[in-house]
Design a protein around this motif. Structure first.
Motif, PDB file in Angstrom:
ATOM      1  N   SER A 153       5.514   6.703  -2.578  1.00 41.56           N
ATOM      2  CA  SER A 153       5.530   5.240  -2.548  1.00 41.56           C
ATOM      3  C   SER A 153       4.241   4.685  -3.144  1.00 41.56           C
ATOM      4  O   SER A 153       3.206   5.351  -3.170  1.00 41.56           O
ATOM      5  N   ARG A 154       4.343   3.442  -3.603  1.00 41.01           N
ATOM      6  CA  ARG A 154       3.206   2.720  -4.167  1.00 41.01           C
ATOM      7  C   ARG A 154       3.144   1.340  -3.520  1.00 41.01           C
ATOM      8  O   ARG A 154       4.168   0.686  -3.338  1.00 41.01           O
ATOM      9  N   ARG A 155       1.924   0.913  -3.222  1.00 44.84           N
ATOM     10  CA  ARG A 155       1.742  -0.447  -2.725  1.00 44.84           C
ATOM     11  C   ARG A 155       0.484  -0.998  -3.370  1.00 44.84           C
ATOM     12  O   ARG A 155      -0.605  -0.440  -3.200  1.00 44.84           O
ATOM     13  N   GLU A 156       0.653  -2.065  -4.113  1.00 45.56           N
ATOM     14  CA  GLU A 156      -0.457  -2.651  -4.863  1.00 45.56           C
ATOM     15  C   GLU A 156      -1.098  -3.791  -4.077  1.00 45.56           C
ATOM     16  O   GLU A 156      -0.411  -4.587  -3.444  1.00 45.56           O
ATOM     17  N   GLU A 157      -2.405  -3.869  -4.187  1.00 44.38           N
ATOM     18  CA  GLU A 157      -3.155  -4.943  -3.560  1.00 44.38           C
ATOM     19  C   GLU A 157      -3.038  -6.189  -4.428  1.00 44.38           C
ATOM     20  O   GLU A 157      -3.052  -6.105  -5.660  1.00 44.38           O
ATOM     21  N   ASN A 158      -2.915  -7.345  -3.828  1.00 46.73           N
ATOM     22  CA  ASN A 158      -2.821  -8.597  -4.556  1.00 46.73           C
ATOM     23  C   ASN A 158      -4.199  -8.961  -5.101  1.00 46.73           C
ATOM     24  O   ASN A 158      -5.112  -9.278  -4.343  1.00 46.73           O
ATOM     25  N   VAL A 159      -4.358  -8.897  -6.421  1.00 44.05           N
ATOM     26  CA  VAL A 159      -5.675  -9.133  -7.028  1.00 44.05           C
ATOM     27  C   VAL A 159      -6.164 -10.553  -6.798  1.00 44.05           C
ATOM     28  O   VAL A 159      -7.374 -10.798  -6.779  1.00 44.05           O
ATOM     29  N   ASP A 160      -5.258 -11.505  -6.620  1.00 42.12           N
ATOM     30  CA  ASP A 160      -5.684 -12.878  -6.333  1.00 42.12           C
ATOM     31  C   ASP A 160      -6.387 -12.961  -4.985  1.00 42.12           C
ATOM     32  O   ASP A 160      -7.357 -13.697  -4.819  1.00 42.12           O
ATOM     33  N   HIS A 161      -5.920 -12.185  -4.018  1.00 42.42           N
ATOM     34  CA  HIS A 161      -6.547 -12.195  -2.697  1.00 42.42           C
ATOM     35  C   HIS A 161      -7.899 -11.497  -2.711  1.00 42.42           C
ATOM     36  O   HIS A 161      -8.838 -11.940  -2.055  1.00 42.42           O
ATOM     37  N   VAL A 162      -7.993 -10.392  -3.439  1.00 41.55           N
ATOM     38  CA  VAL A 162      -9.232  -9.606  -3.485  1.00 41.55           C
ATOM     39  C   VAL A 162     -10.389 -10.442  -4.005  1.00 41.55           C
ATOM     40  O   VAL A 162     -11.532 -10.301  -3.546  1.00 41.55           O
ATOM     41  N   ALA A 163     -10.131 -11.339  -4.927  1.00 46.41           N
ATOM     42  CA  ALA A 163     -11.186 -12.148  -5.536  1.00 46.41           C
ATOM     43  C   ALA A 163     -11.680 -13.273  -4.629  1.00 46.41           C
ATOM     44  O   ALA A 163     -12.729 -13.862  -4.893  1.00 46.41           O
ATOM     45  N   LYS A 164     -10.964 -13.541  -3.557  1.00 50.60           N
ATOM     46  CA  LYS A 164     -11.350 -14.651  -2.683  1.00 50.60           C
ATOM     47  C   LYS A 164     -12.529 -14.281  -1.799  1.00 50.60           C
ATOM     48  O   LYS A 164     -12.699 -13.133  -1.395  1.00 50.60           O
ATOM     49  N   ARG A 165     -13.319 -15.275  -1.479  1.00 47.17           N
ATOM     50  CA  ARG A 165     -14.502 -15.085  -0.635  1.00 47.17           C
ATOM     51  C   ARG A 165     -14.079 -14.656   0.771  1.00 47.17           C
ATOM     52  O   ARG A 165     -13.109 -15.158   1.321  1.00 47.17           O
ATOM     53  N   GLY A 166     -14.821 -13.687   1.329  1.00 43.21           N
ATOM     54  CA  GLY A 166     -14.545 -13.215   2.681  1.00 43.21           C
ATOM     55  C   GLY A 166     -13.334 -12.313   2.784  1.00 43.21           C
ATOM     56  O   GLY A 166     -12.824 -12.077   3.881  1.00 43.21           O
ATOM     57  N   TYR A 167     -12.881 -11.806   1.652  1.00 46.10           N
ATOM     58  CA  TYR A 167     -11.680 -10.960   1.668  1.00 46.10           C
ATOM     59  C   TYR A 167     -11.889  -9.730   2.545  1.00 46.10           C
ATOM     60  O   TYR A 167     -12.913  -9.061   2.475  1.00 46.10           O
ATOM     61  N   ARG A 168     -10.926  -9.444   3.386  1.00 44.13           N
ATOM     62  CA  ARG A 168     -10.911  -8.241   4.222  1.00 44.13           C
ATOM     63  C   ARG A 168      -9.452  -7.851   4.398  1.00 44.13           C
ATOM     64  O   ARG A 168      -8.610  -8.694   4.672  1.00 44.13           O
ATOM     65  N   SER A 169      -9.188  -6.574   4.241  1.00 49.58           N
ATOM     66  CA  SER A 169      -7.817  -6.105   4.417  1.00 49.58           C
ATOM     67  C   SER A 169      -7.838  -4.778   5.151  1.00 49.58           C
ATOM     68  O   SER A 169      -8.615  -3.890   4.820  1.00 49.58           O
ATOM     69  N   GLU A 170      -6.989  -4.648   6.131  1.00 51.25           N
ATOM     70  CA  GLU A 170      -6.824  -3.386   6.847  1.00 51.25           C
ATOM     71  C   GLU A 170      -5.478  -2.750   6.503  1.00 51.25           C
ATOM     72  O   GLU A 170      -5.065  -1.796   7.134  1.00 51.25           O
ATOM     73  N   LEU A 171      -4.825  -3.315   5.507  1.00 51.24           N
ATOM     74  CA  LEU A 171      -3.543  -2.770   5.067  1.00 51.24           C
ATOM     75  C   LEU A 171      -3.790  -1.582   4.152  1.00 51.24           C
ATOM     76  O   LEU A 171      -4.836  -1.471   3.522  1.00 51.24           O
ATOM     77  N   ARG A 172      -2.814  -0.677   4.073  1.00 50.23           N
ATOM     78  CA  ARG A 172      -2.941   0.516   3.227  1.00 50.23           C
ATOM     79  C   ARG A 172      -2.328   0.243   1.864  1.00 50.23           C
ATOM     80  O   ARG A 172      -1.180  -0.162   1.772  1.00 50.23           O
ATOM     81  N   TYR A 173      -3.138   0.472   0.835  1.00 48.26           N
ATOM     82  CA  TYR A 173      -2.687   0.282  -0.542  1.00 48.26           C
ATOM     83  C   TYR A 173      -2.828   1.593  -1.296  1.00 48.26           C
ATOM     84  O   TYR A 173      -3.500   2.513  -0.857  1.00 48.26           O
ATOM     85  N   GLY A 174      -2.182   1.649  -2.446  1.00 48.83           N
ATOM     86  CA  GLY A 174      -2.282   2.829  -3.293  1.00 48.83           C
ATOM     87  C   GLY A 174      -1.005   3.641  -3.240  1.00 48.83           C
ATOM     88  O   GLY A 174       0.051   3.169  -2.819  1.00 48.83           O
ATOM     89  N   GLU A 175      -1.121   4.891  -3.679  1.00 45.26           N
ATOM     90  CA  GLU A 175       0.027   5.786  -3.716  1.00 45.26           C
ATOM     91  C   GLU A 175      -0.043   6.768  -2.564  1.00 45.26           C
ATOM     92  O   GLU A 175      -1.110   7.275  -2.237  1.00 45.26           O
ATOM     93  N   ARG A 176       1.102   7.013  -1.969  1.00 48.16           N
ATOM     94  CA  ARG A 176       1.214   7.956  -0.862  1.00 48.16           C
ATOM     95  C   ARG A 176       2.454   8.809  -1.110  1.00 48.16           C
ATOM     96  O   ARG A 176       3.437   8.354  -1.686  1.00 48.16           O
ATOM     97  N   SER A 177       2.413  10.050  -0.629  1.00 44.67           N
ATOM     98  CA  SER A 177       3.583  10.911  -0.794  1.00 44.67           C
ATOM     99  C   SER A 177       3.694  11.877   0.372  1.00 44.67           C
ATOM    100  O   SER A 177       2.743  12.086   1.122  1.00 44.67           O
ATOM    101  N   ARG A 178       4.874  12.464   0.471  1.00 48.78           N
ATOM    102  CA  ARG A 178       5.141  13.427   1.534  1.00 48.78           C
ATOM    103  C   ARG A 178       6.315  14.290   1.117  1.00 48.78           C
ATOM    104  O   ARG A 178       7.270  13.800   0.522  1.00 48.78           O
ATOM    105  N   SER A 179       6.245  15.574   1.418  1.00 49.86           N
ATOM    106  CA  SER A 179       7.360  16.491   1.204  1.00 49.86           C
ATOM    107  C   SER A 179       7.761  17.061   2.553  1.00 49.86           C
ATOM    108  O   SER A 179       6.903  17.470   3.335  1.00 49.86           O
TER     109      SER A 179
END
Length: 153
Positions: A67-93
């Motif tokens: 799976s892939r989950r992309e971070e919203n670049v508009d949010h990242v640029a905002k002042r005080g941005y903090r995220s505890e969500l998991r982004y990026g690529e993940r896999s499992r077999s």
């Protein structure tokens, strides 16, 4: 560590904070159980588009989930941005029993949960075969009654 970052007023770059809090694990976490003759695999994947952000395949008697989950670049640029969500690529077999047919696998996505239902093959009860251990060398071997017996019962 969350208290240190969240309440201490310490500004820590997001990638470093995520690494220190153990969010760099690239594997998906799954819930797996069996209902009658169906193996059920569930994965929490909130905030994704299941048609474009998830790949599911079967090969070498394994179920592969990516799976892939992309971070919203508009949010990242905002002042005080903090995220505890998991982004990026993940896999499992996940290993599957021998004989699983690909047409017996159904995947659904509802309320942020990916559920994969796998029809398990019928298990034929194979007879148990006991193997006799023969001692070689030593006193007992020289006293044995000559030829080898039927080793499989």
């Amino acid at each position: 560590m969350d208290n240190l970052f969240g309440r201490g007023g310490l500004e820590v770059p997001e990638p470093l904070r995520r690494f220190l809090q153990g969010e760099s694990d690239p594997s998906l976490r799954v819930e797996q159980y069996q209902e009658a003759d169906t193996l059920v695999v569930r994965v929490d994947l909130p905030g994704i588009d299941p048609e474009t952000d998830v790949d599911i395949s079967v090969s070498d008697d394994s179920l592969h989930i990516h799976s892939r989950r992309e971070e919203n670049v508009d949010h990242v640029a905002k002042r005080g941005y903090r995220s505890e969500l998991r982004y990026g690529e993940r896999s499992r077999s996940i290993p599957l029993p021998r004989g699983v047919r690909q047409d017996g696998i159904v995947a659904t996505y509802e309320d942020g949960v990916l559920e994969i239902r796998i029809q398990l093959p019928e298990r034929s009860e194979s007879p148990t075969t006991k193997i006799r251990v023969v001692r070689t060398g030593g006193r007992e071997a020289n006293q044995s009654s000559g030829g080898p017996e039927n080793l499989v019962t």
